[in-house]
Design a protein around this motif. Sequence first.
Motif, PDB file in Angstrom:
ATOM      1  N   GLU A  55     -48.937  23.822   7.910  1.00 44.87           N
ATOM      2  CA  GLU A  55     -47.630  23.205   7.943  1.00 44.87           C
ATOM      3  C   GLU A  55     -47.080  23.707   6.722  1.00 44.87           C
ATOM      4  OE1 GLU A  55     -45.268  19.246   8.542  1.00 44.87           O
ATOM      5  OE2 GLU A  55     -47.178  19.508   9.468  1.00 44.87           O
ATOM      6  N   GLU A  56     -47.800  23.336   5.725  1.00 42.16           N
ATOM      7  CA  GLU A  56     -47.090  23.582   4.462  1.00 42.16           C
ATOM      8  C   GLU A  56     -46.998  25.236   4.070  1.00 42.16           C
ATOM      9  OE1 GLU A  56     -49.996  21.926   4.503  1.00 42.16           O
ATOM     10  OE2 GLU A  56     -48.816  19.946   4.250  1.00 42.16           O
ATOM     11  N   GLN A  59     -43.735  26.244   6.115  1.00 39.75           N
ATOM     12  CA  GLN A  59     -42.672  25.728   5.381  1.00 39.75           C
ATOM     13  C   GLN A  59     -42.294  26.668   4.267  1.00 39.75           C
ATOM     14  OE1 GLN A  59     -42.942  21.745   4.358  1.00 39.75           O
ATOM     15  NE2 GLN A  59     -42.744  21.098   6.291  1.00 39.75           N
ATOM     16  N   GLY A  66     -39.414  21.250   7.908  1.00 37.33           N
ATOM     17  CA  GLY A  66     -40.485  20.444   8.314  1.00 37.33           C
ATOM     18  C   GLY A  66     -40.563  20.451   9.710  1.00 37.33           C
ATOM     19  N   ALA A  67     -39.639  20.077  10.380  1.00 36.98           N
ATOM     20  CA  ALA A  67     -39.667  19.760  11.922  1.00 36.98           C
ATOM     21  C   ALA A  67     -40.053  20.764  12.526  1.00 36.98           C
ATOM     22  CB  ALA A  67     -38.282  19.252  12.289  1.00 36.98           C
ATOM     23  N   ARG A  70     -43.906  21.578  12.037  1.00 36.73           N
ATOM     24  CA  ARG A  70     -44.947  20.792  12.701  1.00 36.73           C
ATOM     25  C   ARG A  70     -44.674  21.334  14.190  1.00 36.73           C
ATOM     26  NH1 ARG A  70     -42.615  17.143   9.179  1.00 36.73           N
ATOM     27  NH2 ARG A  70     -40.949  16.330  10.496  1.00 36.73           N
ATOM     28  N   CYS A  73     -46.853  24.363  14.223  1.00 39.60           N
ATOM     29  CA  CYS A  73     -48.388  24.024  14.050  1.00 39.60           C
ATOM     30  C   CYS A  73     -48.869  23.325  15.687  1.00 39.60           C
ATOM     31  CB  CYS A  73     -48.489  22.798  13.014  1.00 39.60           C
ATOM     32  SG  CYS A  73     -48.421  23.408  11.448  1.00 39.60           S
ATOM     33  N   GLU A  74     -48.060  22.470  16.119  1.00 42.13           N
ATOM     34  CA  GLU A  74     -48.297  21.811  17.509  1.00 42.13           C
ATOM     35  C   GLU A  74     -48.786  22.895  18.495  1.00 42.13           C
ATOM     36  OE1 GLU A  74     -49.513  18.901  18.393  1.00 42.13           O
ATOM     37  OE2 GLU A  74     -49.220  18.434  16.218  1.00 42.13           O
ATOM     38  N   LYS A  77     -52.077  24.784  17.698  1.00 45.31           N
ATOM     39  CA  LYS A  77     -53.198  23.815  17.826  1.00 45.31           C
ATOM     40  C   LYS A  77     -53.422  23.717  19.625  1.00 45.31           C
ATOM     41  CE  LYS A  77     -55.151  19.243  16.906  1.00 45.31           C
ATOM     42  NZ  LYS A  77     -54.944  17.830  16.509  1.00 45.31           N
TER      43      LYS A  77
END
Length: 97
Positions: A55-56, A59, A66-67, A70, A73-74, A77
Amino acid sequence: MKKYELNRKQYERIRKMDHNDMKEYLNAVYENRYRAGERAASEKAAEVPDLVGLEEEIQNIRGIGGAKARAVCEVVKSFFERKVAGPDETGSEISGE
């Protein structure tokens, strides 16, 4: 991987083998180790990779906050989890494209 140990009984049996018997024995040993390696590789491949820090890194891309990081990343995953699970309910594997 487990180290192969040759005991005295096996040694005596191998020592008395002719060319054809030795060839069959070595092919059997090779096939057994090859299958063991395949199993070990598939077990390792079945693990979902650790996504800590992803996530970092996302960004750091200009224009992604950030949103959105995320959300990405979801999605990544869930993709890896489906990939590990194997073929979906239709019977086809996830192509990754």
